[in-house]
Design an enzyme around this catalytic site. Structure first.
Site, PDB file in Angstrom:
ATOM      1  N   TYR A  26      -2.709  -0.168  10.425  1.00  0.00           N
ATOM      2  CA  TYR A  26      -2.574  -0.633   9.043  1.00  0.00           C
ATOM      3  C   TYR A  26      -1.236  -0.209   8.453  1.00  0.00           C
ATOM      4  O   TYR A  26      -0.525  -1.018   7.838  1.00  0.00           O
ATOM      5  CB  TYR A  26      -3.731  -0.090   8.215  1.00  0.00           C
ATOM      6  CG  TYR A  26      -3.721  -0.493   6.761  1.00  0.00           C
ATOM      7  CD1 TYR A  26      -4.133  -1.757   6.377  1.00  0.00           C
ATOM      8  CD2 TYR A  26      -3.334   0.406   5.770  1.00  0.00           C
ATOM      9  CE1 TYR A  26      -4.154  -2.129   5.046  1.00  0.00           C
ATOM     10  CE2 TYR A  26      -3.354   0.046   4.437  1.00  0.00           C
ATOM     11  CZ  TYR A  26      -3.756  -1.224   4.078  1.00  0.00           C
ATOM     12  OH  TYR A  26      -3.770  -1.578   2.751  1.00  0.00           O
TER      13      TYR A  26
ATOM     14  N   LYS B 249       1.895  -2.615   7.140  1.00  0.00           N
ATOM     15  CA  LYS B 249       2.416  -2.590   5.775  1.00  0.00           C
ATOM     16  C   LYS B 249       3.910  -2.286   5.747  1.00  0.00           C
ATOM     17  O   LYS B 249       4.634  -2.776   4.870  1.00  0.00           O
ATOM     18  CB  LYS B 249       1.627  -1.579   4.943  1.00  0.00           C
ATOM     19  CG  LYS B 249       0.189  -2.000   4.661  1.00  0.00           C
ATOM     20  CD  LYS B 249       0.122  -3.322   3.904  1.00  0.00           C
ATOM     21  CE  LYS B 249      -1.287  -3.685   3.496  1.00  0.00           C
ATOM     22  NZ  LYS B 249      -1.347  -4.938   2.717  1.00  0.00           N
TER      23      LYS B 249
ATOM     24  N   SER C  49       0.858  -1.189   0.000  1.00  0.00           N
ATOM     25  CA  SER C  49       0.000   0.000   0.000  1.00  0.00           C
ATOM     26  C   SER C  49       0.888   1.230   0.000  1.00  0.00           C
ATOM     27  O   SER C  49       2.056   1.165   0.406  1.00  0.00           O
ATOM     28  CB  SER C  49      -0.887  -0.007   1.256  1.00  0.00           C
ATOM     29  OG  SER C  49      -1.494   1.247   1.466  1.00  0.00           O
TER      30      SER C  49
END
Length: 223
Positions: free
Chosen positions: A139, A143, A126
């Protein structure tokens, strides 16, 4: 044809990647058992591969049936929108368990099959794995960790091709949840289409054997 196993294949980007790879690969569609996963499997005439990324024992047992695997695409993931002060330890554990530990466990379980095929692992990361995003604390951390695992895998397994794709925001259900958290109206035109990112993944996978694509960064074009 070579075989590709895709996690998170029941919908969104995972299903789009399945469509992009179907002409060139035999598919194994991995995910939690669901009507959505069954529908994607029926569409491509592909078997499902029941997968629970939080259950390391079941991952190892499932992997034993694969002697060789040409491509593993890590697409499954979760996100809990929230700034640091709003987040909870439980959300951090859940995010890291799926996005990092689950990906590690599956890769380790399939490593013998990937080595046998001199295969390729593709991580769908991402933009948050390069620059932390406001409102996506856990999150973003997951990542960044996934990025480090991919680079470690590449360094430690030189017979494998290891690629990371860093898409910007994609028109998916996850994006709708994030946009709702941000209090904004949802406009799909502002985001990448799943099919666009899937085509990039297919291009990475079908790179001629003398090439090794380490990273691809793609962002939505300004309107």
């Amino acid at each position: 044809m070579p075989t590709a196993l895709i996690t998170g294949a029941s919908r969104g980007l995972g299903a789009a990647i399945a469509a992009a790879l179907a002409p060139t690969h035999t598919l194994l569609l991995a995910g939690r058992p669901s009507a959505d996963l069954d529908a994607v499997a029926e569409r491509f005439g592909a078997p499902t591969w029941p997968l629970e990324l939080t259950d390391a024992d079941s991952i190892e047992a499932s992997a034993e049936v694969l002697a060789e695997l040409d491509v593993l695409v890590h697409c499954a993931g979760v996100a809990y929108p929230g700034r640091v002060a709003e987040s909870t330890p439980e959300e951090w554990r859940a995010t890291l368990e799926v996005n990092v530990v689950g990906a590690v466990a599956l890769t380790l379980a399939l490593l013998p099959a990937l080595r046998a095929a001199r295969g390729q692992v593709v991580f769908i990361n991402s933009g948050s794995g390069r620059n932390p995003s406001p409102g996506l604390a856990s999150y973003s951390a997951s990542k960044f960790a996934l990025r480090a695992f991919a680079e470690s895998l590449r360094a430690d397994e030189p017979t494998l091709r290891v690629s990371t794709v860093y898409p910007g925001r994609i028109d998916t259900d996850m994006q709708r949840d994030l946009t709702a958290y941000e209090g904004r109206d949802y406009d799909p035109a502002r985001f990448l289409k799943p099919e666009t990112v899937a085509q990039i993944v297919a291009d990475v996978v079908t790179t001629p054997p003398d090439g090794d694509v380490h990273e691809v960064v793609v962002r939505p074009r300004p309107r």
